[in-house]
Design a protein around this motif. Sequence first.
Motif, PDB file in Angstrom:
ATOM      1  N   ILE A 330      41.615  31.998  38.352  1.00  0.00           N
ATOM      2  CA  ILE A 330      42.008  33.383  38.651  1.00  0.00           C
ATOM      3  C   ILE A 330      42.404  33.535  40.114  1.00  0.00           C
ATOM      4  O   ILE A 330      43.322  34.279  40.462  1.00  0.00           O
ATOM      5  N   SER A 331      41.705  32.802  41.017  1.00  0.00           N
ATOM      6  CA  SER A 331      41.985  32.939  42.450  1.00  0.00           C
ATOM      7  C   SER A 331      42.961  31.879  42.962  1.00  0.00           C
ATOM      8  O   SER A 331      43.046  31.650  44.166  1.00  0.00           O
ATOM      9  N   ASN A 332      43.670  31.237  42.024  1.00  0.00           N
ATOM     10  CA  ASN A 332      44.692  30.237  42.406  1.00  0.00           C
ATOM     11  C   ASN A 332      44.107  29.074  43.196  1.00  0.00           C
ATOM     12  O   ASN A 332      44.750  28.501  44.060  1.00  0.00           O
ATOM     13  N   ARG A 333      42.847  28.732  42.937  1.00  0.00           N
ATOM     14  CA  ARG A 333      42.223  27.591  43.591  1.00  0.00           C
ATOM     15  C   ARG A 333      42.313  26.368  42.699  1.00  0.00           C
ATOM     16  O   ARG A 333      42.426  26.504  41.475  1.00  0.00           O
ATOM     17  N   PRO A 334      42.245  25.180  43.283  1.00  0.00           N
ATOM     18  CA  PRO A 334      42.280  23.974  42.447  1.00  0.00           C
ATOM     19  C   PRO A 334      41.018  23.867  41.607  1.00  0.00           C
ATOM     20  O   PRO A 334      39.973  24.386  41.981  1.00  0.00           O
ATOM     21  N   ALA A 335      41.148  23.190  40.459  1.00  0.00           N
ATOM     22  CA  ALA A 335      40.011  23.021  39.574  1.00  0.00           C
ATOM     23  C   ALA A 335      38.900  22.237  40.265  1.00  0.00           C
ATOM     24  O   ALA A 335      39.144  21.381  41.104  1.00  0.00           O
ATOM     25  N   PHE A 336      37.663  22.550  39.905  1.00  0.00           N
ATOM     26  CA  PHE A 336      36.486  21.887  40.485  1.00  0.00           C
ATOM     27  C   PHE A 336      36.289  20.526  39.839  1.00  0.00           C
ATOM     28  O   PHE A 336      36.271  20.407  38.617  1.00  0.00           O
ATOM     29  N   THR A 720      38.839  37.223  32.770  1.00  0.00           N
ATOM     30  CA  THR A 720      40.276  36.954  32.851  1.00  0.00           C
ATOM     31  C   THR A 720      41.076  38.237  32.692  1.00  0.00           C
ATOM     32  O   THR A 720      42.020  38.506  33.442  1.00  0.00           O
ATOM     33  N   ARG A 721      40.686  39.065  31.711  1.00  0.00           N
ATOM     34  CA  ARG A 721      41.399  40.317  31.468  1.00  0.00           C
ATOM     35  C   ARG A 721      41.375  41.217  32.695  1.00  0.00           C
ATOM     36  O   ARG A 721      42.409  41.733  33.129  1.00  0.00           O
ATOM     37  N   ASP A 722      40.163  41.382  33.271  1.00  0.00           N
ATOM     38  CA  ASP A 722      40.033  42.281  34.418  1.00  0.00           C
ATOM     39  C   ASP A 722      40.735  41.721  35.654  1.00  0.00           C
ATOM     40  O   ASP A 722      41.379  42.458  36.413  1.00  0.00           O
ATOM     41  N   ALA A 723      40.565  40.410  35.883  1.00  0.00           N
ATOM     42  CA  ALA A 723      41.163  39.819  37.080  1.00  0.00           C
ATOM     43  C   ALA A 723      42.684  39.756  36.990  1.00  0.00           C
ATOM     44  O   ALA A 723      43.389  39.913  37.979  1.00  0.00           O
ATOM     45  N   GLU A 797      52.099  34.623  34.823  1.00  0.00           N
ATOM     46  CA  GLU A 797      53.283  35.150  35.506  1.00  0.00           C
ATOM     47  C   GLU A 797      53.043  36.514  36.144  1.00  0.00           C
ATOM     48  O   GLU A 797      53.700  36.892  37.100  1.00  0.00           O
ATOM     49  N   THR A 798      52.102  37.292  35.566  1.00  0.00           N
ATOM     50  CA  THR A 798      51.881  38.662  36.065  1.00  0.00           C
ATOM     51  C   THR A 798      50.622  38.779  36.907  1.00  0.00           C
ATOM     52  O   THR A 798      50.173  39.881  37.199  1.00  0.00           O
ATOM     53  N   ALA A 799      50.029  37.649  37.257  1.00  0.00           N
ATOM     54  CA  ALA A 799      48.759  37.699  37.997  1.00  0.00           C
ATOM     55  C   ALA A 799      48.950  38.315  39.381  1.00  0.00           C
ATOM     56  O   ALA A 799      49.891  38.004  40.087  1.00  0.00           O
ATOM     57  N   ASP A 800      48.010  39.197  39.719  1.00  0.00           N
ATOM     58  CA  ASP A 800      48.034  39.838  41.045  1.00  0.00           C
ATOM     59  C   ASP A 800      46.989  39.156  41.926  1.00  0.00           C
ATOM     60  O   ASP A 800      45.850  39.586  42.023  1.00  0.00           O
TER      61      ASP A 800
END
Length: 870
Positions: A330-336, A720-723, A797-800
Amino acid sequence: YSISHVRAFCTGCLPCLECSPSSPLPAGFPTFTAWCNSHLRKAGTQIENIEEDFRNGLKLMLLLEVISGERLSKPDRGKMRFHKIANVNKALDYIASKGVKLVSIGAEGNGTSMALTLKSIVFITETSAKEGLLLWCQRKTAPYRNVNIQNFHTSWKDGLGLCALIHRHRPDLIDYSKLNKDDPIGNINLAMEIAEKHLDIPKMLDAEDIVNTPKPDERAIMTYVSCFYHAFAGAEQAETAANRICKVLAVNQENEKLMEEYERLASELLEWIRRTIPWLENRTPEKTMQAMQKKLEDFRDYRRKHKPPKVQEKCQLEINFNTLQTKLRISNRPAFMPSEGKMVSDIAGAWQRLEQAEKGYEEWLLNEIRRLERLEHLAEKFRQKASTHESWAYGKEQILLQKDYESASLTEVRALLKKHEAFESDLAAHQDRVEQIAAIAQELNELDYHDAASVNDRCQKICDQWDRLGTLTQKRREALERTEKLLETIDQLHLEFAKRAAPFNNWMEGAMEDLQDMFIVHSIEEIQSLITAHEQFKATLPEADGERQAIMSIQNEVEKVIQSYNIRISSSNPYSTVTMDELRAKWDKVKQLVPVRDQSLQEELARQHANERLRRQFAAQANAVGPWIQNKMEEIARSSIQITGALEDQMNQLKQYEHNIINYKNNIDKLEGDHQLIQEALVFDNKHTNYTMEHIRVGWELLLTTIARTINEVETQILTRDAKGITQEQMNEFRASFNHFDRRKNGLMDHEDFRACLISMGYDLGEAEFARIMTLVDPNGQGTVTFQSFIDFMTRETADTDTAEQVIASFRILASDKPYILADELRRELPPDQAQYCIKRMPAYSGPGSVPGALDYAAFSSALYGESDL
């Protein structure tokens, strides 16, 4: 202007008033000069430089006429200084006539100050700008005591509002704690002097006029306060940038804590598994029943007390890992990527090895207990039979070695021969017992009896003695037969007694041995069979009693004959070692043992009935618990497929399932108790149910894991929905589409079903585009698409979300447009913990213009969103 146009003027541009595009000007005017020219063209003129062109006052008056629509007095067009001063004064008089009080601004002043005043007037005359300015003042002064900004007149009379604005942005210029509310003139003058000296804000107002006027001039104060707004615009930008950076760093810090917690929990669980597996794999048998029972009790404690918390830890660890990966996506970080050996798959593999080691351990324990029980039974049986045989064989060798026949009469020799024949019959009758003793000893050896050495020694002595008895018996027979030719008299009556007494004696000894024989059964049918056999034996007692009476009559007849004919021989039977006293004693013993046997058989029958009740009790509970677990599994599966309402409703339903499952734990515990009673009673089979305790345990653990995972999946969907900003309707639509093409109803779509699903949702897919999408939703090439991957794709594509470029831009503001930033700047702009976080992780800057201690914020920001340990 609208609130969106209200922006702070950059203090650095005031000398030329060529403002940046961030100025609060209407759209299409890049500078304040351009805006002025848009009005002056109507008067047929324009300006090139505000500082010079506004100095004579002509163009300033024209601009005011165009803006106001009113005609000012005719200007003086002379070139002398007094004409220019007159024109400027006319413009200033007009501004004053509109209610704006001007202090320290006159015709002799420079064009910059006048233009600044004009610009502020234009700014504050808009209603929306006024409201925005008031809101800005309230927000900035809210934390300060004795300050309550509600308007642009009375709220500023004590001077604390102006001092608070300065202290909020430049705390180094003023000590707010030393100000006195009862000294308003001193406060106002202090604020204006500091503003003029350090902020380049002209002293436009008079402190006495503000304090001594019931309602100070609103436009004058608005004009002056707007200068503070413009002066601190840069600080606003820095604050916005710092807030963005703090938000990004907070996300990273929280994720790092989750990673560290995962690593710790994974290490602890793997260490527990590493210690437990060798214990479960150790199949070294114990030598005693007590020791094996202790092993079984330890295993029960492991299954009931030690393993269940670890099942929960494993499930929670998997849930934490999934939640962390969702937050990172969600925060565009690389996977752990956990440390080597601590992946979820590694933990699952270790858990599988644990269950593999556990598999069969309980069965091995029970088999060992059965084996030891069998060994104890055989050992006791061996001791009884050996003792009986040794008692019978005691002294027999000495008897066989006697040479009494050498000096005996014919009658005595015949008696000795007949007696020997009876002994041989007795010896043959004991052959079966010796073979049984040897067979039991062999079985004890095959079953690895711990005291096999003593058993073997005793058995060998019995066998050696038996061989010697056989040899001695043969030799004595040969001697007696040689003597028989010389001695031909024998007492037929004694012989008949001996022949009948010996078998009867053997029968009684066999009966006593059978009546005292130990038995072990595992069912009602088996004990009923022994009871039936015992009843059949009791039915033969009358016949045996008849034989006893007949044998006694023979002995009575012998005594009668001796007495009648006065025969001078002993009444004892020379042909038999069995006496009437022995027969009576053994017969009495048989009659005593019969009721004892009755009682032991009935007690065993009662125990078997009790075992049967335990079986039925366990079966009744297991036949209820097993289907209940299966039904709950099916309900959970249906709830994850059906779409009814919001995710929160589905979560509430799952939480109710979880509550019901937790409340059902008492039934599992009760079943565990019944199972323990069955094991303690050594009951090893149950025909009344197909469920074993192991089946119930596995089903229960699977049910707990399934409900926890399902709740985590819904939590992930909500997160996921809220973020991602997905509506409930969109989430339901995504779920409906996925379920429709999940043809096997296993939570997965293959590639072709996924292509059909995308087409149904309006995607026009070429091969290249579909291949690109597949690399996103199935990066490992598993051939399937999960629901989470599907949701991630539909919302990507629509992630803020924030980006590396946004963070770099924010750092650039804090660094005053430098390509690097210093540690002191980070400490000044960010909270202490986040400033230290950046200083610790930022690499040194080595580009153009580098200075000692320069840090590369661009590389740091990019690393936040790339393959990095940050």
